[in-house]
Design a protein around this motif. Sequence first.
Motif, PDB file in Angstrom:
ATOM      1  N   VAL A 114      68.066  56.938 -53.954  1.00  0.00           N
ATOM      2  CA  VAL A 114      69.468  56.527 -53.859  1.00  0.00           C
ATOM      3  C   VAL A 114      69.561  55.029 -53.569  1.00  0.00           C
ATOM      4  O   VAL A 114      70.404  54.330 -54.138  1.00  0.00           O
ATOM      5  N   LEU A 115      68.681  54.534 -52.716  1.00  0.00           N
ATOM      6  CA  LEU A 115      68.659  53.104 -52.424  1.00  0.00           C
ATOM      7  C   LEU A 115      68.387  52.287 -53.690  1.00  0.00           C
ATOM      8  O   LEU A 115      69.040  51.274 -53.931  1.00  0.00           O
ATOM      9  N   TYR A 116      67.444  52.747 -54.522  1.00  0.00           N
ATOM     10  CA  TYR A 116      67.162  52.041 -55.773  1.00  0.00           C
ATOM     11  C   TYR A 116      68.347  52.088 -56.736  1.00  0.00           C
ATOM     12  O   TYR A 116      68.588  51.130 -57.468  1.00  0.00           O
ATOM     13  N   VAL A 117      69.086  53.182 -56.749  1.00  0.00           N
ATOM     14  CA  VAL A 117      70.306  53.242 -57.569  1.00  0.00           C
ATOM     15  C   VAL A 117      71.281  52.164 -57.103  1.00  0.00           C
ATOM     16  O   VAL A 117      71.858  51.432 -57.915  1.00  0.00           O
ATOM     17  N   ILE A 118      71.457  52.041 -55.798  1.00  0.00           N
ATOM     18  CA  ILE A 118      72.387  51.054 -55.246  1.00  0.00           C
ATOM     19  C   ILE A 118      71.912  49.633 -55.555  1.00  0.00           C
ATOM     20  O   ILE A 118      72.705  48.772 -55.967  1.00  0.00           O
ATOM     21  N   LEU A 119      70.618  49.364 -55.388  1.00  0.00           N
ATOM     22  CA  LEU A 119      70.092  48.035 -55.696  1.00  0.00           C
ATOM     23  C   LEU A 119      70.255  47.705 -57.174  1.00  0.00           C
ATOM     24  O   LEU A 119      70.604  46.570 -57.535  1.00  0.00           O
ATOM     25  N   ALA A 120      70.022  48.682 -58.043  1.00  0.00           N
ATOM     26  CA  ALA A 120      70.206  48.454 -59.478  1.00  0.00           C
ATOM     27  C   ALA A 120      71.674  48.206 -59.802  1.00  0.00           C
ATOM     28  O   ALA A 120      71.990  47.388 -60.675  1.00  0.00           O
ATOM     29  N   LEU A 121      72.586  48.887 -59.112  1.00  0.00           N
ATOM     30  CA  LEU A 121      74.019  48.629 -59.294  1.00  0.00           C
ATOM     31  C   LEU A 121      74.365  47.191 -58.902  1.00  0.00           C
ATOM     32  O   LEU A 121      75.149  46.529 -59.587  1.00  0.00           O
ATOM     33  N   VAL A 122      73.783  46.729 -57.813  1.00  0.00           N
ATOM     34  CA  VAL A 122      74.004  45.342 -57.382  1.00  0.00           C
ATOM     35  C   VAL A 122      73.531  44.381 -58.470  1.00  0.00           C
ATOM     36  O   VAL A 122      74.234  43.430 -58.827  1.00  0.00           O
ATOM     37  N   LEU A 123      72.348  44.637 -59.033  1.00  0.00           N
ATOM     38  CA  LEU A 123      71.834  43.759 -60.098  1.00  0.00           C
ATOM     39  C   LEU A 123      72.671  43.846 -61.360  1.00  0.00           C
ATOM     40  O   LEU A 123      72.853  42.840 -62.051  1.00  0.00           O
TER      41      LEU A 123
END
Length: 139
Positions: A114-123
Motif C-alpha cells: 500500500v505504501l508503494y501504491v501511495i509513493l507511485a501516486l505521488v510520482l
Amino acid sequence: MTGMLEPLLPYVGYLALVVRVCMGANMVIHGRPKLGKGMAQAIQHFKGVGVPEIAVKMGVYLEVFGGIFLVIGLIVPVVALLFIVYMAAITVVKKTKMHAEYIAVGKPSYEIDVLYVILALVLLMLGAGVLSIDGAIGI
C-alpha cells in the motif's frame, strides 16, 4: 492552509527526486535476485496462489527495469502508473488469496504494498522532479 505551505513549493522537485530514487532503488534491490535462477522460484511461489507465470515475469521485469527508470528519471509518470497497477494487484492477491492482514508480525501482510501504491501516486502527480532525464528532455 495553502498559505502556510507556499514557501515549500519551490522544493517539490526535490521531493520527487527523493521519492523516485528511493522507490526505484528499493524496486531494483527487490527484483534483481529474481532474475535468472530466482525467476523459477518466484514463479513457483506465486503459482500456488493462482498468479499466471507471465504476470510473475512481467512483475519481475517491472521491478528491475522500472526501478532503474525511476532512479534515472525516465518516463516516470508511465512507470509510476505501471507500479500503481502492479502493487494494487499484489495487495489484492495478498488480501484475497493469502488472507493477509494489513499489518501482521511473522505472517503475510500488505502495508508495504500500500505504501508503494501511495509513493507511485505521488510520482504520477509530481513527475520526475529535478535531476531527471524527463526534465532534461522536457517531458
